[in-house]
Write a protein that holds these residues in place. Structure first.
Motif, PDB file in Angstrom:
ATOM      1  N   UNK A 161       0.825  -1.210   0.000  1.00 56.15           N
ATOM      2  CA  UNK A 161       0.000   0.000   0.000  1.00 56.15           C
ATOM      3  C   UNK A 161       0.853   1.252   0.000  1.00 56.15           C
ATOM      4  N   UNK A 162       0.379   2.293  -0.642  1.00 50.62           N
ATOM      5  CA  UNK A 162       1.143   3.531  -0.743  1.00 50.62           C
ATOM      6  C   UNK A 162       2.050   3.536  -1.960  1.00 50.62           C
ATOM      7  N   UNK A 163       3.030   4.448  -1.910  1.00 44.77           N
ATOM      8  CA  UNK A 163       3.892   4.663  -3.073  1.00 44.77           C
ATOM      9  C   UNK A 163       5.312   5.025  -2.647  1.00 44.77           C
ATOM     10  N   UNK A 164       6.224   4.839  -3.585  1.00 44.55           N
ATOM     11  CA  UNK A 164       7.554   5.426  -3.499  1.00 44.55           C
ATOM     12  C   UNK A 164       7.590   6.585  -4.499  1.00 44.55           C
ATOM     13  N   UNK A 165       8.069   7.736  -4.048  1.00 45.79           N
ATOM     14  CA  UNK A 165       8.248   8.883  -4.933  1.00 45.79           C
ATOM     15  C   UNK A 165       9.748   9.068  -5.144  1.00 45.79           C
ATOM     16  N   UNK A 166      10.183   9.051  -6.382  1.00 47.13           N
ATOM     17  CA  UNK A 166      11.601   9.157  -6.697  1.00 47.13           C
ATOM     18  C   UNK A 166      11.849  10.408  -7.532  1.00 47.13           C
ATOM     19  N   UNK A 167      12.939  11.099  -7.232  1.00 45.27           N
ATOM     20  CA  UNK A 167      13.317  12.248  -8.056  1.00 45.27           C
ATOM     21  C   UNK A 167      14.793  12.174  -8.394  1.00 45.27           C
ATOM     22  N   UNK A 168      15.131  12.664  -9.569  1.00 40.66           N
ATOM     23  CA  UNK A 168      16.514  12.760 -10.008  1.00 40.66           C
ATOM     24  C   UNK A 168      16.655  14.077 -10.762  1.00 40.66           C
ATOM     25  N   UNK A 169      17.886  14.621 -10.802  1.00 42.49           N
ATOM     26  CA  UNK A 169      18.089  15.986 -11.309  1.00 42.49           C
ATOM     27  C   UNK A 169      19.121  16.022 -12.425  1.00 42.49           C
ATOM     28  N   UNK A 170      18.801  16.745 -13.480  1.00 43.41           N
ATOM     29  CA  UNK A 170      19.754  16.934 -14.581  1.00 43.41           C
ATOM     30  C   UNK A 170      20.995  17.662 -14.082  1.00 43.41           C
ATOM     31  N   UNK A 171      22.133  17.309 -14.665  1.00 38.20           N
ATOM     32  CA  UNK A 171      23.400  17.941 -14.303  1.00 38.20           C
ATOM     33  C   UNK A 171      24.171  18.217 -15.593  1.00 38.20           C
ATOM     34  N   UNK A 172      24.145  19.483 -16.018  1.00 35.48           N
ATOM     35  CA  UNK A 172      24.786  19.850 -17.283  1.00 35.48           C
ATOM     36  C   UNK A 172      26.294  19.592 -17.254  1.00 35.48           C
ATOM     37  N   UNK A 173      26.911  19.762 -16.090  1.00 39.17           N
ATOM     38  CA  UNK A 173      28.367  19.576 -15.986  1.00 39.17           C
ATOM     39  C   UNK A 173      28.763  18.118 -16.244  1.00 39.17           C
ATOM     40  N   UNK A 174      27.834  17.201 -16.001  1.00 38.43           N
ATOM     41  CA  UNK A 174      28.097  15.775 -16.224  1.00 38.43           C
ATOM     42  C   UNK A 174      27.408  15.257 -17.492  1.00 38.43           C
ATOM     43  N   UNK A 175      26.723  16.152 -18.174  1.00 36.45           N
ATOM     44  CA  UNK A 175      25.991  15.744 -19.363  1.00 36.45           C
ATOM     45  C   UNK A 175      24.834  14.816 -19.057  1.00 36.45           C
ATOM     46  N   UNK A 176      24.271  14.977 -17.867  1.00 38.54           N
ATOM     47  CA  UNK A 176      23.183  14.095 -17.441  1.00 38.54           C
ATOM     48  C   UNK A 176      21.834  14.784 -17.591  1.00 38.54           C
ATOM     49  N   UNK A 177      20.993  14.247 -18.457  1.00 37.11           N
ATOM     50  CA  UNK A 177      19.631  14.730 -18.633  1.00 37.11           C
ATOM     51  C   UNK A 177      18.687  13.755 -17.921  1.00 37.11           C
ATOM     52  N   UNK A 178      18.093  14.221 -16.854  1.00 33.67           N
ATOM     53  CA  UNK A 178      17.321  13.339 -15.985  1.00 33.67           C
ATOM     54  C   UNK A 178      16.088  12.772 -16.685  1.00 33.67           C
ATOM     55  N   UNK A 179      16.009  11.440 -16.725  1.00 36.42           N
ATOM     56  CA  UNK A 179      14.886  10.758 -17.386  1.00 36.42           C
ATOM     57  C   UNK A 179      14.478   9.550 -16.550  1.00 36.42           C
TER      58      UNK A 179
END
Length: 276
Positions: free
Chosen positions: A246-264
């Motif tokens: 029951x319930x949920x997990x909420x996950x967040x991740x953040x883009x980081x231009x310095x690492x070339x990471x586009x959060x998806x």
């Protein structure tokens, strides 16, 4: 003489009939030609209105078509699967085998729109969860538990469409198993800097023990209020995974231009349900 007159009269009558028949045939052929030209015009018109998937407004144009068709007589959701005019969203097929999209009927570009991050905003995540339970579960009978499916939205940098859309599909089994393993450590009601590496990227995770994703449990609202002054919603990507008990997990991740990471966070989804 009478016979001659009779023959002349008969010939004239037949000649008149022939002319009439010829006139009818010409009219008939003209009608067929006109109908064909009209049909070709409609075909050309339809072709000229074909949506271009490479256009960043492709999804918005699709939503508009779905709404217009739903408002027609008879109402039909095409090319969407479902249109809810009252709650202002549609459900459409995604590009993968078991992927569905929830899209607002209002023009909302994406996660960065401030109007969706209020506690009293339209509960798109709640609607998405309800529709995922309907479409994903009916598509794949092996999906029986709430921790087998989930939702995701990508950051501004990772998306290729400028109409907000929440992905609905299965969750990769490795992700759901990791969350279940760490369930007791995941903070309830706030992110509190609990980090897990999932699919080679770091996610800050919180837990909700109730079954609502609306109002103060709206993931847009929860993520937005957790950000520091230098952080932007446009850089965030969010996933919601069902919790088996029951319930949920909420996950967040953040883009980081310095690492070339586009959060998806969409990468956490198993969009053909092959790992279930």
């Amino acid at each position: 003489m009478k016979n001659f007159l009779f023959l002349q009269s008969s010939f004239g009558s037949n000649n008149l009939k022939l002319k009439n028949n010829r006139s009818s045939i010409i009219k008939y052929l003209f009608a067929i030609l006109l109908t064909s030209l009209t049909e070709l015009s409609f075909i050309n018109l339809a072709s000229s209105q074909t949506l271009d998937q490479s256009d960043r407004d492709f999804l918005w144009q699709k939503v508009q078509k779905c709404v217009a068709n739903q408002q027609g007589q008879p109402p039909k959701p095409d090319p969407c699967l479902y249109v809810d005019l009252n709650n202002r969203y549609v459900v459409a097929n995604g590009s993968n085998q078991v992927e569905y999209l929830l899209l607002p009927t209002d023009k909302i570009e994406g996660i960065e729109d401030p109007n969706i991050s209020q506690s009293n905003s339209i509960p798109y995540w709640q609607y998405a969860w309800e529709q995922a339970r309907k479409y994903v579960v009916s598509q794949k009978p092996q999906v029986q538990y709430r921790n087998q499916y989930g939702l995701a939205i990508n950051s501004k940098q990772a998306r290729n469409q400028d109409q907000l859309h929440i992905h609905m599909s299965c969750i990769k089994q490795s992700v759901s198993m990791q969350l279940e393993t760490d369930d007791n450590q995941i903070p309830v009601g706030n992110f509190n800097n609990f980090i897990l590496t999932l699919e080679n990227n770091q996610y800050n995770i919180m837990r909700l023990d109730n079954n609502s994703l609306a109002n103060n449990n709206n993931p847009f609202y929860l993520v937005n209020k957790s950000l520091g002054s230098s952080q932007k919603m446009a850089d965030q990507s969010i996933a919601v995974v069902g919790r088996r008990r029951g319930g949920y997990y909420i996950l967040k991740t953040e883009s980081d231009a310095s690492k070339g990471y586009n959060a998806a966070a969409e990468k956490l989804l198993d969009e053909d349900c092959s790992t279930q």
